[in-house]
Scaffold this motif. Sequence first.
Motif, PDB file in Angstrom:
ATOM      1  N   ALA A  64       0.835  -1.207   0.000  1.00 49.82           N
ATOM      2  CA  ALA A  64       0.000   0.000   0.000  1.00 49.82           C
ATOM      3  C   ALA A  64       0.869   1.255   0.000  1.00 49.82           C
ATOM      4  N   TYR A  65       1.928   1.252   0.819  1.00 46.18           N
ATOM      5  CA  TYR A  65       2.775   2.446   0.912  1.00 46.18           C
ATOM      6  C   TYR A  65       3.543   2.675  -0.393  1.00 46.18           C
ATOM      7  N   ILE A  66       3.944   1.574  -1.052  1.00 47.06           N
ATOM      8  CA  ILE A  66       4.625   1.733  -2.350  1.00 47.06           C
ATOM      9  C   ILE A  66       3.658   2.396  -3.343  1.00 47.06           C
ATOM     10  N   LEU A  67       2.387   1.961  -3.304  1.00 46.97           N
ATOM     11  CA  LEU A  67       1.388   2.584  -4.181  1.00 46.97           C
ATOM     12  C   LEU A  67       1.199   4.062  -3.828  1.00 46.97           C
ATOM     13  N   PHE A  68       1.291   4.400  -2.531  1.00 45.76           N
ATOM     14  CA  PHE A  68       1.168   5.807  -2.130  1.00 45.76           C
ATOM     15  C   PHE A  68       2.356   6.625  -2.643  1.00 45.76           C
ATOM     16  N   VAL A  69       3.554   5.994  -2.620  1.00 39.20           N
ATOM     17  CA  VAL A  69       4.736   6.686  -3.156  1.00 39.20           C
ATOM     18  C   VAL A  69       4.497   7.023  -4.630  1.00 39.20           C
ATOM     19  N   ILE A  70       3.949   6.043  -5.373  1.00 33.38           N
ATOM     20  CA  ILE A  70       3.686   6.256  -6.807  1.00 33.38           C
ATOM     21  C   ILE A  70       2.601   7.318  -7.000  1.00 33.38           C
ATOM     22  N   ALA A  71       1.542   7.217  -6.194  1.00 28.85           N
ATOM     23  CA  ALA A  71       0.392   8.123  -6.376  1.00 28.85           C
ATOM     24  C   ALA A  71       0.715   9.563  -5.989  1.00 28.85           C
ATOM     25  N   THR A  72       1.526   9.747  -4.939  1.00 28.53           N
ATOM     26  CA  THR A  72       1.745  11.110  -4.435  1.00 28.53           C
ATOM     27  C   THR A  72       3.039  11.738  -4.924  1.00 28.53           C
ATOM     28  N   ARG A  73       3.749  11.048  -5.851  1.00 33.20           N
ATOM     29  CA  ARG A  73       5.026  11.624  -6.303  1.00 33.20           C
ATOM     30  C   ARG A  73       4.736  12.977  -6.961  1.00 33.20           C
ATOM     31  N   PRO A  74       5.663  13.941  -6.778  1.00 38.30           N
ATOM     32  CA  PRO A  74       5.403  15.272  -7.323  1.00 38.30           C
ATOM     33  C   PRO A  74       5.299  15.227  -8.839  1.00 38.30           C
ATOM     34  N   PRO A  75       4.454  16.089  -9.446  1.00 38.85           N
ATOM     35  CA  PRO A  75       4.390  16.126 -10.897  1.00 38.85           C
ATOM     36  C   PRO A  75       5.711  16.607 -11.478  1.00 38.85           C
ATOM     37  N   ARG A  76       5.974  16.369 -12.818  1.00 41.60           N
ATOM     38  CA  ARG A  76       7.303  16.654 -13.399  1.00 41.60           C
ATOM     39  C   ARG A  76       7.659  18.136 -13.413  1.00 41.60           C
ATOM     40  N   HIS A  77       7.020  19.046 -13.939  1.00 42.75           N
ATOM     41  CA  HIS A  77       7.540  20.406 -14.021  1.00 42.75           C
ATOM     42  C   HIS A  77       7.890  20.820 -12.577  1.00 42.75           C
ATOM     43  N   GLY A  83      11.376  -6.526  11.052  1.00 47.87           N
ATOM     44  CA  GLY A  83      11.967  -6.399   9.717  1.00 47.87           C
ATOM     45  C   GLY A  83      11.030  -5.694   8.756  1.00 47.87           C
ATOM     46  N   LEU A  84       9.759  -6.147   8.749  1.00 43.42           N
ATOM     47  CA  LEU A  84       8.762  -5.542   7.868  1.00 43.42           C
ATOM     48  C   LEU A  84       8.471  -4.100   8.292  1.00 43.42           C
ATOM     49  N   GLU A  85       8.505  -3.856   9.603  1.00 44.48           N
ATOM     50  CA  GLU A  85       8.259  -2.490  10.098  1.00 44.48           C
ATOM     51  C   GLU A  85       9.302  -1.523   9.551  1.00 44.48           C
ATOM     52  N   VAL A  86      10.570  -1.989   9.537  1.00 43.01           N
ATOM     53  CA  VAL A  86      11.652  -1.120   9.054  1.00 43.01           C
ATOM     54  C   VAL A  86      11.448  -0.787   7.574  1.00 43.01           C
ATOM     55  N   VAL A  87      11.053  -1.800   6.779  1.00 38.28           N
ATOM     56  CA  VAL A  87      10.792  -1.560   5.347  1.00 38.28           C
ATOM     57  C   VAL A  87       9.631  -0.568   5.210  1.00 38.28           C
ATOM     58  N   ALA A  88       8.570  -0.788   6.003  1.00 35.17           N
ATOM     59  CA  ALA A  88       7.397   0.106   5.950  1.00 35.17           C
ATOM     60  C   ALA A  88       7.814   1.531   6.302  1.00 35.17           C
ATOM     61  N   ILE A  89       8.688   1.680   7.296  1.00 40.41           N
ATOM     62  CA  ILE A  89       9.136   3.024   7.706  1.00 40.41           C
ATOM     63  C   ILE A  89       9.867   3.707   6.560  1.00 40.41           C
ATOM     64  N   ILE A  90      10.765   2.959   5.904  1.00 36.72           N
ATOM     65  CA  ILE A  90      11.548   3.555   4.809  1.00 36.72           C
ATOM     66  C   ILE A  90      10.622   4.039   3.687  1.00 36.72           C
ATOM     67  N   VAL A  91       9.661   3.184   3.310  1.00 40.05           N
ATOM     68  CA  VAL A  91       8.748   3.570   2.218  1.00 40.05           C
ATOM     69  C   VAL A  91       7.878   4.749   2.658  1.00 40.05           C
ATOM     70  N   LEU A  92       7.406   4.692   3.906  1.00 35.37           N
ATOM     71  CA  LEU A  92       6.527   5.748   4.403  1.00 35.37           C
ATOM     72  C   LEU A  92       7.252   7.089   4.548  1.00 35.37           C
ATOM     73  N   VAL A  93       8.554   7.043   4.816  1.00 38.61           N
ATOM     74  CA  VAL A  93       9.334   8.291   4.882  1.00 38.61           C
ATOM     75  C   VAL A  93       9.263   9.001   3.529  1.00 38.61           C
ATOM     76  N   VAL A  94       9.350   8.217   2.446  1.00 35.98           N
ATOM     77  CA  VAL A  94       9.265   8.804   1.105  1.00 35.98           C
ATOM     78  C   VAL A  94       7.883   9.448   0.910  1.00 35.98           C
ATOM     79  N   VAL A  95       6.826   8.733   1.343  1.00 34.33           N
ATOM     80  CA  VAL A  95       5.463   9.265   1.204  1.00 34.33           C
ATOM     81  C   VAL A  95       5.341  10.582   1.983  1.00 34.33           C
ATOM     82  N   VAL A  96       5.847  10.594   3.217  1.00 39.82           N
ATOM     83  CA  VAL A  96       5.750  11.805   4.052  1.00 39.82           C
ATOM     84  C   VAL A  96       6.520  12.955   3.402  1.00 39.82           C
ATOM     85  N   LEU A  97       7.714  12.662   2.869  1.00 31.89           N
ATOM     86  CA  LEU A  97       8.496  13.724   2.211  1.00 31.89           C
ATOM     87  C   LEU A  97       7.732  14.294   1.023  1.00 31.89           C
ATOM     88  N   GLN A  98       7.092  13.416   0.267  1.00 32.39           N
ATOM     89  CA  GLN A  98       6.324  13.891  -0.888  1.00 32.39           C
ATOM     90  C   GLN A  98       5.125  14.733  -0.454  1.00 32.39           C
TER      91      GLN A  98
END
Lengths: 208, 87
Positions: free
Chosen positions: A94-107, A128-143
């Motif tokens: 789900a978080y990977i999909l959020f990274v894709i969905a919320t990535r900033p537009p190109r311009h 282990g899974l929590e750490v992976v989830a945190i890493i992906v979610l950090v990207v979502v939060v940054l976006q």
Amino acid sequence: MQAGLAIIRLDLVFEFISGIIALIVTYYATKAYNLTGQKRLSDLSTGFLVLSAGMFGRVIGTWYFLIRFGTDFEAGGVVITIVTIAYGMSRIMAYILFVIATRPPRHHHQEVTGGSMLLLATFLVDPGLEVVAIIVLVVVVLQTIVNYMSTRSKFARYVLIGFFLLLLSHIMMAQVVETPGFYLLSQAAQLLGFLSLLVLLVQAGRVE
Amino acid sequence: MRILADMMRAIQSEGEEGLGPTKILYAANLSHDRLTQYLEELVEKELIKEKNPESENRIYLLTEKGREFLKEFVRIERFSEAFGIEI
């Protein structure tokens, strides 16, 4: 025993409410996708659907475990391992999909027995899974931070708060093995995150 | 979708007075050919209507269906942009 069991039950209630909110967001995102044809809304919708499926799966799986095996962690080990891994994987998807969905537009004795019940919390977590989830979610939060900084809209703020609280819940969850007390706090943070998304839906729906 | 919504917003901003094609063209930043195509589409979907179909001066008004559509579009727009998704 009773206190520990109450915590697990309360956690399941939090999870269930969060799952319902995730389903509402799924519905909204699907509606938006059908109207606009914007692929990212479809990704967002799928992400929340996978997230809610994982949450309901965990509620049902944990409930089944508690009824079937009680505090016999050894006997129900396989069940709880499957539930935990499936839950963790669904969230990462789900978080990977959020990274894709919320990535900033190109311009993002009684006490001891109660403690042993809290030990179940540590079985419900795969660090282990929590750490992976945190890493992906950090990207979502940054976006979502980038989006909020560029729009300064209150709607973007609700999304930022929502994902930040989800990230916080994962950070606390990753420490549950060392500090089982974080378990309920983590679930509360997750619920608050989803409530923030619910506020977004209510506010965005208000049009004169 | 956004172009259609921009055209409808421009028409709505004039209320019961309605709006002519030239002002809609400027508001939505369109070429004449595309404007005609989109106006036909909006009329066909009953989202806008001509104020006086017999008159040579074409003035467009938003229909009730158009107003509802625009409200829904605003909700969707707020929701999407909250997640950083442009529509």
